[in-house]
Design a protein around this motif. Structure first.
Motif, short mmCIF file in Angstrom:
data_model
loop_
_atom_site.label_atom_id
_atom_site.label_comp_id
_atom_site.label_asym_id
_atom_site.label_seq_id
_atom_site.Cartn_x
_atom_site.Cartn_y
_atom_site.Cartn_z
N PRO A 30 0.81 -1.21 0.00
CA PRO A 30 0.00 0.00 0.00
C PRO A 30 0.84 1.26 0.00
O PRO A 30 0.32 2.35 -0.21
N GLU A 31 2.15 1.15 0.27
CA GLU A 31 2.99 2.34 0.33
C GLU A 31 3.39 2.81 -1.07
O GLU A 31 4.09 3.81 -1.20
N ALA A 32 3.02 2.07 -2.11
CA ALA A 32 3.39 2.47 -3.47
C ALA A 32 2.12 2.69 -4.29
O ALA A 32 1.74 1.86 -5.08
N PRO A 33 1.44 3.84 -4.10
CA PRO A 33 0.20 4.09 -4.82
C PRO A 33 0.46 4.38 -6.30
O PRO A 33 1.53 4.86 -6.68
N GLN A 34 -0.53 4.08 -7.12
CA GLN A 34 -0.40 4.37 -8.54
C GLN A 34 -0.53 5.86 -8.77
O GLN A 34 -1.33 6.54 -8.13
N PRO A 35 0.26 6.42 -9.71
CA PRO A 35 0.15 7.86 -9.97
C PRO A 35 -1.18 8.21 -10.62
O PRO A 35 -1.77 7.39 -11.33
N THR A 36 -1.63 9.43 -10.38
CA THR A 36 -2.88 9.95 -10.96
C THR A 36 -2.60 11.31 -11.58
O THR A 36 -1.48 11.83 -11.54
N LEU A 37 -3.64 11.91 -12.12
CA LEU A 37 -3.48 13.23 -12.71
C LEU A 37 -3.12 14.29 -11.68
O LEU A 37 -2.61 15.35 -12.03
N GLN B 258 -9.84 4.97 -11.47
CA GLN B 258 -8.42 4.78 -11.26
C GLN B 258 -7.70 4.37 -12.55
O GLN B 258 -6.61 4.84 -12.84
N GLY B 259 -8.32 3.49 -13.32
CA GLY B 259 -7.69 3.05 -14.56
C GLY B 259 -7.53 4.19 -15.55
O GLY B 259 -6.51 4.28 -16.25
N VAL B 260 -8.53 5.08 -15.64
CA VAL B 260 -8.45 6.21 -16.55
C VAL B 260 -7.37 7.19 -16.07
O VAL B 260 -6.58 7.72 -16.86
N GLU B 261 -7.35 7.45 -14.76
CA GLU B 261 -6.34 8.35 -14.20
C GLU B 261 -4.93 7.84 -14.49
O GLU B 261 -4.04 8.59 -14.92
N LEU B 262 -4.70 6.56 -14.23
CA LEU B 262 -3.37 5.99 -14.45
C LEU B 262 -2.98 6.03 -15.91
O LEU B 262 -1.85 6.40 -16.26
N SER B 263 -3.91 5.66 -16.80
CA SER B 263 -3.59 5.65 -18.23
C SER B 263 -3.30 7.06 -18.73
O SER B 263 -2.37 7.27 -19.52
N ALA B 264 -4.09 8.05 -18.28
CA ALA B 264 -3.85 9.43 -18.70
C ALA B 264 -2.47 9.90 -18.23
O ALA B 264 -1.73 10.54 -18.99
N TYR B 265 -2.12 9.58 -16.99
CA TYR B 265 -0.82 9.98 -16.48
C TYR B 265 0.30 9.33 -17.29
O TYR B 265 1.29 9.99 -17.66
N ARG B 266 0.19 8.04 -17.57
CA ARG B 266 1.24 7.35 -18.30
C ARG B 266 1.37 7.87 -19.73
O ARG B 266 2.47 7.93 -20.28
N ILE B 267 0.25 8.23 -20.35
CA ILE B 267 0.33 8.76 -21.71
C ILE B 267 1.07 10.09 -21.72
O ILE B 267 1.94 10.34 -22.57
N MET C 129 1.13 3.33 -25.43
CA MET C 129 0.05 4.31 -25.30
C MET C 129 -1.20 3.84 -26.04
O MET C 129 -2.32 3.98 -25.55
N ARG C 130 -1.01 3.31 -27.24
CA ARG C 130 -2.17 2.84 -28.02
C ARG C 130 -2.87 1.69 -27.30
O ARG C 130 -4.11 1.60 -27.29
N GLU C 131 -2.10 0.81 -26.70
CA GLU C 131 -2.72 -0.31 -25.98
C GLU C 131 -3.53 0.19 -24.79
O GLU C 131 -4.62 -0.33 -24.52
N ARG C 132 -3.03 1.17 -24.08
CA ARG C 132 -3.80 1.72 -22.96
C ARG C 132 -5.10 2.35 -23.43
O ARG C 132 -6.16 2.17 -22.83
N VAL C 133 -5.02 3.10 -24.53
CA VAL C 133 -6.22 3.77 -25.04
C VAL C 133 -7.23 2.74 -25.54
O VAL C 133 -8.43 2.83 -25.27
N GLN C 134 -6.76 1.74 -26.28
CA GLN C 134 -7.67 0.70 -26.80
C GLN C 134 -8.31 -0.09 -25.67
O GLN C 134 -9.46 -0.50 -25.77
N MET C 135 -7.57 -0.34 -24.60
CA MET C 135 -8.11 -1.08 -23.46
C MET C 135 -9.30 -0.36 -22.86
O MET C 135 -10.26 -0.98 -22.38
N LEU C 136 -9.28 0.98 -22.89
CA LEU C 136 -10.37 1.77 -22.32
C LEU C 136 -11.43 2.13 -23.35
O LEU C 136 -12.39 2.82 -23.04
N GLY C 137 -11.24 1.68 -24.60
CA GLY C 137 -12.22 1.96 -25.64
C GLY C 137 -12.13 3.37 -26.18
O GLY C 137 -13.13 3.90 -26.69
N GLY C 138 -10.95 4.00 -26.10
CA GLY C 138 -10.79 5.37 -26.56
C GLY C 138 -10.18 5.44 -27.94
O GLY C 138 -10.10 4.45 -28.68
N GLU C 139 -9.75 6.64 -28.31
CA GLU C 139 -9.15 6.88 -29.61
C GLU C 139 -7.86 7.66 -29.41
O GLU C 139 -7.72 8.44 -28.47
#
Length: 455
Positions: free
Chosen positions: A312-319, A349-358, A412-422
């Motif tokens: 729990p001490e290593a939270p995922q980054p967000t926006l 959380q998944g959207v926040e993490l994917s946006a940050y990573r992109i 980046m494309r894989e993250r976007v496709q996983m969430l159904g985005g463009e």
């Protein structure tokens, strides 16, 4: 004294054995005797293996072949037992029809309630045994009802478990003997050969059932073994990847962090800007090591989700962490501005993490491939989700080659496709590069207010 104690011990042992046998008999023949246990149709794989030449349409009907065979057997039993009795009274004919129906139902009932079918067939056998005494022309205990009952017992053994063969055999001949003696009918002298023949039939059925069960266990064992082998291979591959990452990437990142920390002390009167740059390099190297250790822990773990819960001490980054990311990038020499439009709100959380990573990957690409360029990050909170646009200008100096690069855009494309985005990624007219992505978010109605802020 010792002999008395031994005798009592033997009696207790025998009592426990008898109690165990009676308990097993009760569990097999009485508890849930009429429970619904339908016989499934033949599996398509078995059918194609047995009858490979059968057309597809006929194969769908052939799946019910065992059910049809048992139904045909019941029909033959009913028609053969309820035949016309010339010269018999109407009451006698009615009794014949009822007995025929009582004999014909158990074979069909085996398809749905096997143990209950045994009891109903035993009832038909008992009724015919009594009829041998009071109704002509029945003269023998071992008539047609017993033949049907033997067939039903064999079917029950094939459908349940082998030990029921012994239990049903004992119950049948025990009850048949008692009823025959009480009714005073003949045929008891024929019991030994009939019992022996019945035992052979039931033992054969039990052997077939045991063989089928053994084959099923072999198939299950092979499947489990194949799954374990595949799982072990996967774990070995993941361990190899983790070891390579640790030996190569972690080593070099550690060297970078140590060199960056020691460099200011090797030069007298280090300029503050240079010291700050080395401090930024060290902070990024340490952050990368921390992230790498978390990834290695996930790769090495047999249950990545459980590992994440244990860390729990290593939270995922967000926006919300974008400001720190911008400062880190600026410290590395990239001039970057960020613009946020729309009503800022928490996202999944998944959207926040994917946006940050992109954003992180796009800025890393700008640093790597467009040194000296300016970059701009635009984040738009809209009704259906969040839009991202990261654009950088042309490089002001020659970019150094980056071995192993080229997977950032794919990730980046894989993250976007996983969430159904463009997503689009292409060069701009002035020689820069632009990454634009839209990540949809469900249930965002009500966030229609628009505004702007700059960071």
């Amino acid at each position: 004294m010792n002999e008395t104690t031994q005798t009592q011990g033997h009696l207790r042992s025998e009592a426990r054995i008898v109690h165990g046998v009676l308990h097993t008999l009760r569990q097999d023949l009485f508890v849930g005797a009429f429970a619904f246990r339908p016989l499934p149709p033949v599996d398509d794989a078995k059918l194609s293996r047995w009858l490979p030449w059968l057309p597809a349409r006929a194969g769908r009907l052939a799946r019910w072949l065992p059910h049809s065979a048992v139904a045909f057997l019941s029909a033959c039993v009913f028609l053969g037992s309820a035949g016309p009795s010339y010269g018999a009274s109407s009451a006698r004919q009615m009794l014949d029809v009822m007995l025929a129906l009582l004999m014909a139902v158990p074979p069909v009932l085996v398809l749905f309630r096997p143990v209950g079918a045994f009891w109903l067939s035993l009832l038909a056998f008992a009724v015919e045994t009594v009829g041998a005494r009071f109704l002509a022309p029945y003269t023998d205990v071992w008539g047609s009802a017993f033949v049907v009952h033997l067939i039903v017992m064999a079917l029950v053994v094939l459908r349940t478990r082998p030990r029921l063969a012994v239990e049903m055999w004992v119950v049948t001949f025990g009850l048949g003997t008692v009823v025959a003696v009480l009714a005073g009918v003949g045929g008891l002298s024929d019991m030994p050969p009939v019992a022996f023949f019945s035992g052979v039939v039931l033992v054969s059925a039990a052997a077939v059932r045991a063989w089928r069960e053994e084959r099923r266990q072999v198939v299950v064992t092979r499947s489990v073994t194949a799954e374990e082998r595949s799982r072990r291979t996967l774990l070995e591959e993941r361990a190899l990847i983790a070891r390579e990452l640790h030996d190569v990437v972690a080593h070099h990142m550690s060297v970078i962090a140590i060199q960056a920390e020691a460099a200011p002390y090797r030069v007298a009167d280090t300029p503050p800007e240079l010291a700050k740059s080395f401090a930024t390099i060290r902070e990024n190297a340490v952050a990368a090591l921390t992230e790498l250790r978390r990834i290695l822990g996930v790769v090495r773990s047999e249950d990545p989700e459980a590992f994440a819960e244990r860390d729990p001490e290593a939270p995922q980054p967000t926006l919300a962490s974008l400001d720190a990311l911008m400062e880190s990038v600026r410290g590395a020499g990239l001039t970057v501005e960020s613009v946020i439009t729309g009503s800022v709100r928490p996202l999944p959380q998944g959207v926040e993490l994917s946006a940050y990573r992109i954003v992180q990957e796009a800025l890393s690409n700008a640093l790597r491939h467009s040194p000296g360029a300016d970059a701009q990050v635009e984040i738009s909170y809209v009704l259906g989700g969040i839009g991202l646009r990261i654009v950088n200008g042309p490089p002001s100096r020659l970019a150094k080659p980056s071995p192993g690069a080229g997977h950032g855009l794919l990730g980046m494309r894989e993250r976007v496709q996983m969430l159904g985005g463009e997503m689009t990624a292409d060069r701009t007219a002035d020689g820069g590069f632009e990454v634009a992505a839209f990540l949809p978010v469900a249930n965002t109605a009500g966030d229609t207010s628009q505004g702007g802020s700059a960071a």
